[in-house]
Design an enzyme around this catalytic site. Structure first.
Site, PDB file in Angstrom:
ATOM      1  CB  ILE A   1      20.413   2.174  14.519  1.00  0.00           C
ATOM      2  CG1 ILE A   1      20.373   1.129  15.645  1.00  0.00           C
ATOM      3  CG2 ILE A   1      20.431   3.596  15.100  1.00  0.00           C
ATOM      4  CD1 ILE A   1      19.227   1.277  16.613  1.00  0.00           C
ATOM      5  CE  LYS A   2      15.525   8.799   9.695  1.00  0.00           C
ATOM      6  NZ  LYS A   2      14.241   9.523   9.676  1.00  0.00           N
ATOM      7  CD  GLN A   3      21.043   9.147  16.047  1.00  0.00           C
ATOM      8  OE1 GLN A   3      20.372  10.172  15.872  1.00  0.00           O
ATOM      9  NE2 GLN A   3      20.947   8.385  17.151  1.00  0.00           N
TER      10      GLN A   3
ATOM     11  CD1 TRP B   1      12.786   8.161  12.115  1.00  0.00           C
ATOM     12  CD2 TRP B   1      12.391   5.971  11.980  1.00  0.00           C
ATOM     13  NE1 TRP B   1      12.331   7.881  10.840  1.00  0.00           N
ATOM     14  CE2 TRP B   1      12.087   6.543  10.732  1.00  0.00           C
ATOM     15  CE3 TRP B   1      12.233   4.583  12.135  1.00  0.00           C
ATOM     16  CZ2 TRP B   1      11.624   5.796   9.648  1.00  0.00           C
ATOM     17  CZ3 TRP B   1      11.773   3.836  11.058  1.00  0.00           C
ATOM     18  CH2 TRP B   1      11.489   4.437   9.836  1.00  0.00           C
TER      19      TRP B   1
END
Length: 354
Positions: free
Chosen positions: A240-242, A203
């Site tokens: 990747i969490k964005q 995150w």
């Protein structure tokens, strides 16, 4: 024309042409490592990840309605800690019981479910073999006063592995006073996870009260979040969490860090797909998949907003959505339908790279 595409365009409303007809002039789509059915073979077989990792990553990609497409639909529910259980679950109190978190992900045929180590620990033997678990290792506990941008570990990688998880997730608040410690802690946790063959999801959030200028919040600027992504893949996050970018020019408007004029006039534009593509480019041109956050629930209009986010992410070169509050803060049947409608965006071949 595909009926589902008609419906998706209806949900996009006045933005349908703006989003569906856009042709990006920033990063050439042929430079991107776009999601595909053979994504694990193309991007990870030659990496330093081990055979156990390849099996777990393949399990993640081959589960649920999006299985075999290269795209991901993940249900995350850790707001019981991050936002307080009462504020998160009051709209739908059944989610005080973590079994319903897992049931929602199963009913919606998600690739995986992400929640706290305690929620999985109490139910691991019943469900670990039925849907991939992603243990969220750290949280901002938010009972300290005043609140601060601080993520602390609530569990260990080994504990997550023992309860049957195939992946771990963690948050870093890049730009916060605690970010250096968080980077070190998460880097060490991800190294251990890879030793055990587990997938790592970061995150990748930007947090600093100083990242506001003239009433504009640049914590979701494409340049700042893009650099956060680049730091995230550097510590070997596998996904990747964005947050979806909402503006640009954080470096120049706030007046810090390093930038280049072509970041803004060549490598991006004010179009939301181009802003998101800048995030993808910072994930090693898509070698590490970008999943965008679904954001908070506003009640009416959640479906339209979620579909819009999915279209932006997919056409930018992203890998999917991680959708929580918009799904669980409503009756379960409606939450399942919302998640399925988002998945339909990724299943529709007429929605392609811009």
């Amino acid at each position: 024309m595909n009926t589902k595409l008609d419906k998706i365009q209806e949900w996009l409303g006045k933005d349908a042409g703006y989003l569906m007809d856009h042709k990006s002039q920033t990063f050439d789509k042929n430079l991107l490592h776009a999601p595909s059915p053979d994504f694990v073979d193309k991007e990870f077989v030659h990496s330093n990840r081990n055979s156990q990792f390849l099996r777990n990553m393949a399990t993640l990609f081959n589960t649920g309605r999006l299985g075999g497409t290269g795209y991901l639909s993940i249900l995350p529910i850790d707001q019981g800690i991050e936002h307080s259980a009462g504020s998160a679950f009051a709209p739908n109190p059944i989610y005080f019981d973590p079994e319903n978190i897992i049931k929602l992900a199963l009913e919606a045929e998600c690739n995986a479910v992400a929640t706290t180590i305690g929620s999985f620990g109490i139910l691991s033997r019943k469900y670990a073999h039925k849907i991939p678990f992603i243990v969220k290792l750290n949280h901002n506990e938010l009972l300290s006063y005043p609140n601060k941008h601080n993520q602390i570990m609530f569990g260990s990688v080994d504990d997550a592995w023992n309860l049957g998880a195939i992946a771990v997730g963690a948050t870093i608040y890049f730009g916060s006073e605690e970010s250096n410690r968080q980077i070190i802690e998460v880097s060490e946790a991800f190294e251990r996870a890879h030793e055990l063959g587990m997938v790592t999801i970061l995150w990748c959030y930007v947090r600093n009260n100083g990242f506001q200028k003239d009433g504009v919040n640049y914590e979701t600027a494409a340049d700042l979040t893009g650099q956060a992504n680049h730091l995230g893949v550097t510590i070997q996050a596998d996904i990747i969490k964005q947050k979806l970018p909402t503006n640009n020019g954080g470096f120049t408007r706030i007046g810090f860090g390093k930038s280049h004029p072509e970041m803004y006039n060549k490598l991006s534009s004010d179009h939301p797909i181009d802003l998101c593509r800048y995030q993808v480019a910072n994930c090693y041109m898509g070698r590490i998949g970008l999943i965008n956050s679904g954001g908070e629930s506003q009640g009416e209009g959640d479906l339209e907003e979620a579909v819009k986010t999915a279209v932006i992410n997919k056409r930018a070169g992203g890998m999917g959505l991680i959708m929580g509050r918009k799904a669980f803060q409503r009756p379960m049947e409606e939450g399942v339908q919302l998640l399925n409608h988002i998945q339909d965006v990724y299943l529709n071949p007429e929605i392609d790279l811009a």
